[in-house]
Design an enzyme around this catalytic site. Structure first.
Site, PDB file in Angstrom:
ATOM      1  N   GLU A  19      14.447  53.153  53.535  1.00 30.80           N
ATOM      2  CA  GLU A  19      13.469  52.295  54.199  1.00 30.80           C
ATOM      3  C   GLU A  19      14.153  51.476  55.286  1.00 30.80           C
ATOM      4  O   GLU A  19      15.373  51.528  55.469  1.00 30.80           O
ATOM      5  CB  GLU A  19      12.801  51.350  53.189  1.00 30.80           C
ATOM      6  N   GLY A  20      13.362  50.730  56.043  1.00 27.47           N
ATOM      7  CA  GLY A  20      13.904  49.781  57.008  1.00 27.47           C
ATOM      8  C   GLY A  20      14.794  50.403  58.060  1.00 27.47           C
ATOM      9  O   GLY A  20      14.450  51.403  58.704  1.00 27.47           O
ATOM     10  N   GLY A  22      17.633  52.032  57.770  1.00 26.54           N
ATOM     11  CA  GLY A  22      18.090  53.377  57.447  1.00 26.54           C
ATOM     12  C   GLY A  22      17.048  54.432  57.773  1.00 26.54           C
ATOM     13  O   GLY A  22      17.369  55.495  58.324  1.00 26.54           O
ATOM     14  N   ARG A  41      19.765  55.355  46.420  1.00 26.15           N
ATOM     15  CA  ARG A  41      19.643  55.433  44.960  1.00 26.15           C
ATOM     16  C   ARG A  41      18.347  56.097  44.528  1.00 26.15           C
ATOM     17  O   ARG A  41      18.321  56.860  43.573  1.00 26.15           O
ATOM     18  CB  ARG A  41      19.715  54.028  44.346  1.00 26.15           C
ATOM     19  N   ARG A  42      17.253  55.803  45.228  1.00 24.63           N
ATOM     20  CA  ARG A  42      15.936  56.271  44.792  1.00 24.63           C
ATOM     21  C   ARG A  42      15.562  57.573  45.492  1.00 24.63           C
ATOM     22  O   ARG A  42      15.576  57.651  46.717  1.00 24.63           O
ATOM     23  CB  ARG A  42      14.881  55.202  45.075  1.00 24.63           C
ATOM     24  N   ASP A  67      24.523  56.642  43.877  1.00 28.73           N
ATOM     25  CA  ASP A  67      24.947  55.249  43.822  1.00 28.73           C
ATOM     26  C   ASP A  67      26.149  55.097  44.744  1.00 28.73           C
ATOM     27  O   ASP A  67      27.273  55.490  44.397  1.00 28.73           O
ATOM     28  CB  ASP A  67      25.319  54.864  42.392  1.00 28.73           C
ATOM     29  N   TYR A 157      27.635  37.931  50.257  1.00 29.72           N
ATOM     30  CA  TYR A 157      27.137  38.980  51.155  1.00 29.72           C
ATOM     31  C   TYR A 157      27.721  38.801  52.557  1.00 29.72           C
ATOM     32  O   TYR A 157      28.176  39.768  53.183  1.00 29.72           O
ATOM     33  CB  TYR A 157      25.608  38.923  51.216  1.00 29.72           C
TER      34      TYR A 157
END
Length: 265
Positions: A19-20, A22, A41-42, A67, A157
């Site tokens: 998403e976003g 990427g 991951r998904r 992962d 982060y």
């Protein structure tokens, strides 16, 4: 576009593609005729994006749930790209627990280090060797405006994004003489699903106004091969000069931290 594919094709890997930013990278590369390996991951959002790209752009797309912060990231990536002539890797995957440093469990901080530091380190090393062997290629590591200084509410982060920025700059110098372009793409606040889920106080003006993902990715693809670090957007470029050159360090930390406290506290 032909020269882009000749330089960085025929296959590209987008890590953190679901998403976003990427997903935007993936769409822009597919529109240029690049075949893609989508990694996150998904599996479900990757499969949905892959179907869209195959139908719209008639490119080959492979999906690899993985992962990226785990020790098996390189082995998984090696298996997913076996027999493919990969010429570009974009590391967009990131993990960002938000809150005061001590209120976040240390395991969450370590997970951010795994995804944001070990992930790009491992894959830059793995694909860097492949690209040097083939004599050309490109690496884009996503960094953040928070990496220019310490930043409250995302202290760890921000530290990981400083690492990504400096790693990419060093690799830009080392690898360019071997035909490999490296870019640190420094993004500010961007209207991704993840960003929008973290706050209901999204700025509508000023230096903190978020960009659209397509603005970030288009600039990054233009910057690749031109400079070691590209800051996305004129507002962010002005802010980067203000924060890193004009303000004293204390002032930069306080200015940015007050904004992140306002957004996320």
């Amino acid at each position: 576009m032909t020269s882009f594919v000749e330089r960085y094709g025929p296959w590209a890997v987008v890590a953190g593609a679901s998403e976003g930013i990427g997903a935007s990278f993936s769409k822009k590369l597919a529109s240029r005729g690049m075949n893609l390996v989508l990694v996150a991951r998904r599996a479900a959002p990757l499969e949905e994006l892959a179907t869209e790209l195959r139908q719209k752009h008639e490119v080959e797309v492979k999906v690899q749930p993985l992962d990226l912060g785990g020790p098996g990231a390189v082995a998984g990536m090696s298996a997913a790209t076996e027999g493919l002539d990969i010429g570009l890797i974009i590391y967009n995957a990131a993990y960002s627990p938000i809150g005061t440093f001590l209120d976040i469990d240390v395991e969450e901080h370590l997970k951010a280090v795994d995804v944001n530091v070990y992930g790009p380190l491992r894959l830059s090393h793995y694909f860097g060797r492949r690209f040097v062997e083939r004599g050309k290629g490109g690496i884009i590591l996503m960094s953040s405006m928070s990496g220019f200084q310490g930043t409250a509410m995302v202290a760890n982060y921000a530290a990981t994004k400083a690492y990504d920025m400096v790693l990419a700059e060093g690799l830009w110098y080392e690898l360019r003489q071997k035909g490999v372009d490296v870019l640190a793409c420094v993004a500010g606040a961007t209207l991704t699903p993840n960003y929008q889920s973290t706050t209901d106080r999204i700025p509508t003006g000023g230096l903190a106004k978020p960009m659209q993902p397509d603005e970030v990715t288009e600039q990054a693809l233009l910057d690749l091969g031109q400079r070691p670090r590209g800051v996305s957007g004129r507002r962010n470029r002005f802010a980067s000069v203000l924060l890193s050159r004009l303000l004293p360090r204390r002032g930069a930390v306080e200015m940015v931290s007050k904004e992140t406290e306002r957004l996320f506290r």
